[in-house]
Design an enzyme around this catalytic site. Structure first.
Site, PDB file in Angstrom:
ATOM      1  N   GLU A 221       5.499   5.579  10.552  1.00 62.96           N
ATOM      2  CA  GLU A 221       5.436   4.922  11.860  1.00 62.96           C
ATOM      3  C   GLU A 221       6.830   4.670  12.445  1.00 62.96           C
ATOM      4  O   GLU A 221       7.397   3.592  12.296  1.00 62.96           O
ATOM      5  CB  GLU A 221       4.673   3.593  11.786  1.00 62.96           C
ATOM      6  CG  GLU A 221       4.509   2.947  13.157  1.00 62.96           C
ATOM      7  CD  GLU A 221       3.830   1.576  13.106  1.00 62.96           C
ATOM      8  OE1 GLU A 221       3.530   1.036  14.191  1.00 62.96           O
ATOM      9  OE2 GLU A 221       3.611   1.047  12.004  1.00 62.96           O
TER      10      GLU A 221
ATOM     11  N   LYS B 154       2.068   7.680  12.882  1.00 57.37           N
ATOM     12  CA  LYS B 154       1.626   6.621  13.795  1.00 57.37           C
ATOM     13  C   LYS B 154       2.699   6.483  14.869  1.00 57.37           C
ATOM     14  O   LYS B 154       3.816   6.027  14.593  1.00 57.37           O
ATOM     15  CB  LYS B 154       1.404   5.296  13.066  1.00 57.37           C
ATOM     16  CG  LYS B 154       0.886   4.187  13.977  1.00 57.37           C
ATOM     17  CD  LYS B 154       0.381   2.981  13.207  1.00 57.37           C
ATOM     18  CE  LYS B 154      -0.126   1.904  14.164  1.00 57.37           C
ATOM     19  NZ  LYS B 154      -0.729   0.750  13.450  1.00 57.37           N
TER      20      LYS B 154
END
Length: 295
Positions: free
Chosen positions: A176, A213
């Site tokens: 992420e 992400k």
């Protein structure tokens, strides 16, 4: 590796719920829920209030694999129980939802317009413990504030290094590298990030896959080619401070991404709601996010 879980994450319709608020983000999440800091005396009471909120969400009728394919947990939640059952076990066996674990310990100070992850103490021990609890994968977050090529490269190198460790332990990492939605150079930062990720994926050992992400991009469909990369299992989108309506509208324009929302998922939920009103409000949110994820 649980093949049923793998198939659900790789191909399932729905989204991944982010229930991983940590020490730094918990007070704000609770405040939005209607539990201000004055209502708890110490950290233990704060986390107890957060667990009660998460339990209410997880046990709601809408929180099943019909809409939600996975859920990201905070370590305290992984080690906690709901009605006497381990949370990861309950998620998979009773709700049909694949459990993930947030493993980063927060962000370092801003440097080169990014915030790297702080060092994660005894990461292999943590991953071994997570696997023993039935955790399928991990999530680790960095933040990019502006289009600084050197800073973005450092973020991706750190993320891929950790991803190789996670994969070696038999878990699936969610990488992420969040781009701040308020960045003055958001679109250029996303372009630099995509290039860095393509280079970084080449450094991921053969046979391994990660999930990404990412912030909803300024250009619709910008990450479609990454989603087709052989080392990318799936791309999920973070809401990043957008409202539920904004995030869902943006997500619906990115067909290669599904949601992994936190704040948008819990928007409008209040501690003083009746169980019926709470369940109805959560279902409304879940259905909106599901719809945007499968469009």
């Amino acid at each position: 590796m649980n093949q049923a879980q793998w198939a659900q994450i790789a191909e399932g319709k729905g989204f991944i719920a982010a229930l991983d608020q940590s020490g730094g983000s918990t007070p704000k999440a609770l405040d939005l829920y209607g539990v201000p800091p004055a209502d708890y005396q110490d950290e233990e009471a704060m986390f107890a209030a957060m667990h009660a909120m998460r339990q209410r969400i997880i046990m709601a009728d809408a929180f099943t694999r019909e809409n939600i394919i996975g859920a990201i947990l905070f370590q305290r939640t992984m080690d906690a129980t709901i009605k006497g059952v381990s949370v990861p076990k309950l998620l998979w066996e009773e709700r049909g939802v694949v459990p993930f674990l947030k493993i980063d310990t927060g962000l370092a100070e801003r440097n080169q317009d990014v915030q790297l992850m702080k060092p994660i103490p005894d990461v292999r021990s943590l991953l071994t413990h997570a696997a023993s609890k039935g955790i399928f994968g991990t999530k680790e977050r960095s933040v990019i504030h502006e289009a600084n090529e050197a800073g973005i490269e450092a973020v991706v190198v750190q993320q891929i290094t950790l991803a190789n460790i996670v994969c070696a332990m038999g878990l699936v990492p969610i990488v992420e590298p969040e781009v701040n939605i308020h960045a003055q150079t958001k679109a250029p930062a996303e372009a630099l990030l995509k290039d860095a990720l393509i280079r970084g994926l080449a450094d991921l050992e053969e046979g391994r896959q990660v999930m990404l992400k990412l912030t909803l991009p300024s250009v619709a469909g910008f990450y479609d080619d990454l989603a087709a990369h052989p080392k990318v299992l799936r791309i999920v989108a973070l809401s990043g401070g957008y409202s539920l309506q904004q995030a869902s509208a943006l997500l619906s324009k990115n067909s290669a991404m599904i949601a992994s929302f936190s704040r948008a998922l819990t928007e409008g939920l209040k501690v003083d709601m009746t169980d019926q009103a709470f369940a109805a409000a959560l279902r409304t949110n879940v259905e909106a996010i599901y719809s945007a994820s499968v469009t």
